[in-house]
Write an enzyme that holds these catalytic residues in place. Structure first.
Site, PDB file in Angstrom:
ATOM      1  N   PHE A  40      42.758  40.463  40.950  1.00  0.00           N
ATOM      2  CA  PHE A  40      42.759  39.403  41.966  1.00  0.00           C
ATOM      3  C   PHE A  40      43.458  39.890  43.225  1.00  0.00           C
ATOM      4  O   PHE A  40      44.249  40.838  43.209  1.00  0.00           O
ATOM      5  CB  PHE A  40      43.406  38.118  41.443  1.00  0.00           C
ATOM      6  CG  PHE A  40      44.889  38.227  41.174  1.00  0.00           C
ATOM      7  CD1 PHE A  40      45.818  37.880  42.149  1.00  0.00           C
ATOM      8  CD2 PHE A  40      45.353  38.667  39.949  1.00  0.00           C
ATOM      9  CE1 PHE A  40      47.181  37.973  41.905  1.00  0.00           C
ATOM     10  CE2 PHE A  40      46.719  38.760  39.690  1.00  0.00           C
ATOM     11  CZ  PHE A  40      47.631  38.417  40.671  1.00  0.00           C
ATOM     12  N   CYS A  41      43.147  39.220  44.335  1.00  0.00           N
ATOM     13  CA  CYS A  41      43.754  39.515  45.635  1.00  0.00           C
ATOM     14  C   CYS A  41      43.673  38.252  46.475  1.00  0.00           C
ATOM     15  O   CYS A  41      43.322  37.191  45.962  1.00  0.00           O
ATOM     16  CB  CYS A  41      43.045  40.696  46.306  1.00  0.00           C
ATOM     17  SG  CYS A  41      41.270  40.421  46.537  1.00  0.00           S
ATOM     18  N   THR A  42      43.966  38.340  47.747  1.00  0.00           N
ATOM     19  CA  THR A  42      44.062  37.139  48.577  1.00  0.00           C
ATOM     20  C   THR A  42      42.742  36.379  48.652  1.00  0.00           C
ATOM     21  O   THR A  42      42.671  35.199  48.319  1.00  0.00           O
ATOM     22  CB  THR A  42      44.534  37.502  49.991  1.00  0.00           C
ATOM     23  OG1 THR A  42      45.746  38.243  49.906  1.00  0.00           O
ATOM     24  CG2 THR A  42      44.766  36.249  50.825  1.00  0.00           C
ATOM     25  N   CYS A  58      39.808  42.923  45.264  1.00  0.00           N
ATOM     26  CA  CYS A  58      39.509  42.934  43.827  1.00  0.00           C
ATOM     27  C   CYS A  58      38.042  43.212  43.556  1.00  0.00           C
ATOM     28  O   CYS A  58      37.681  43.579  42.430  1.00  0.00           O
ATOM     29  CB  CYS A  58      39.992  41.658  43.139  1.00  0.00           C
ATOM     30  SG  CYS A  58      39.618  40.107  43.948  1.00  0.00           S
ATOM     31  N   ILE A  92      42.769  34.497  45.461  1.00  0.00           N
ATOM     32  CA  ILE A  92      43.845  33.513  45.348  1.00  0.00           C
ATOM     33  C   ILE A  92      43.523  32.250  46.130  1.00  0.00           C
ATOM     34  O   ILE A  92      43.768  31.129  45.665  1.00  0.00           O
ATOM     35  CB  ILE A  92      45.172  34.121  45.834  1.00  0.00           C
ATOM     36  CG1 ILE A  92      45.554  35.320  44.961  1.00  0.00           C
ATOM     37  CG2 ILE A  92      46.288  33.084  45.839  1.00  0.00           C
ATOM     38  CD1 ILE A  92      46.606  36.226  45.588  1.00  0.00           C
TER      39      ILE A  92
END
Length: 250
Positions: free
Chosen positions: A186-188, A193, A214
């Site tokens: 996961f990432c912002t 990702c 996110i």
């Protein structure tokens, strides 16, 4: 769509799409003119692998610009949030080698993305403590260490990388501890990702990406399984799980 808090009037939008662009340099002035005419500020990145953008302005102008983009990029999906001021100083439209730098040319999400897990599915897995097959779920934070320090998923792996180009080496070093598990990167907003999940799968791991990142999780699941805020690369600094700027920041 993000809820609008009282007093906020500026729409912030982030979006990206991995898709082949034959001539990003030719597209640059076209998009810059459209965005400038709409009064938008922020950044648009173009590369042969796709488009990545962070823009803010009046809601009709932002959504109109995005609708125009979808003429060329129909699969483009956006994430919205609101603020009481534009969190960007100017408009930048740049051509880059990659829209998110990994320095791994063999990782090509424009040719096909890794399998994605929806926020609802991941929420179910985390609530029950295992995926639908009963396997352990491991969350891997692909962001830089200083971003992770603002907040992350409870129990997520954090390899203390300083920039995304270090992710492949860190992933290879930790590969064995992920083997045999369901791995969710996961990432912002999802862009890092996308590449991370492909790299992890190339390492023989059963890896997925969190669809929407996110910010997509916040919109769908709020603060469930999350500790803290989410750092964003603009003057708001960080967003809370309600997609509002952290206290004291416009």
């Amino acid at each position: 769509m993000a809820s609008r808090a009282s007093g906020t009037s500026v729409l912030n939008v982030s979006a990206y799409l991995f898709t082949p662009i034959d001539d990003p340099a030719a597209l640059r002035p076209v998009l810059r003119e459209r965005a400038a005419d709409a009064g938008l500020r922020g950044t648009i990145l173009l590369a042969e692998e796709g488009i990545n953008l962070f823009l803010a302005g009046q809601s009709d102008a932002v959504r109109g610009f995005v609708d125009g983009l979808r003429g060329d990029f129909p699969a483009l999906q956006t994430k919205e949030s609101w603020s009481d001021a534009v969190p960007f100083g100017r408009l930048l439209v740049k051509v880059k080698r990659e829209i998110i730098r990994m320095d791994r040319p063999e990782v090509r999400p424009q040719d096909g993305r890794a399998p994605a897990v929806s926020p609802a599915t991941l929420r179910r897995w985390l609530d029950r403590g295992a995926d639908d097959e009963g396997r352990e779920v491991v969350l891997v934070d692909t962001r830089n260490a200083f971003e992770v320090d603002y907040g992350t998923f409870s129990g997520a792996r954090d390899w203390r990388i300083e920039r995304f180009t270090q992710f492949p080496e860190a992933a290879s070093a930790h590969r064995d501890e992920l083997d045999g598990k369901t791995v969710v990167s996961f990432c912002t907003g999802g862009i890092r990702c996308e590449k991370a999940a492909l790299y992890l799968r190339d390492q023989g791991l059963d890896a997925y990406q969190l669809d929407g990142g996110i910010l997509g999780w916040f919109a769908a699941e709020g603060d469930a399984h999350w500790d803290g805020d989410c750092f964003v690369f603009d003057e708001r600094e960080a967003l809370d799980p309600a997609l509002a700027a952290r206290a004291g920041v416009a």
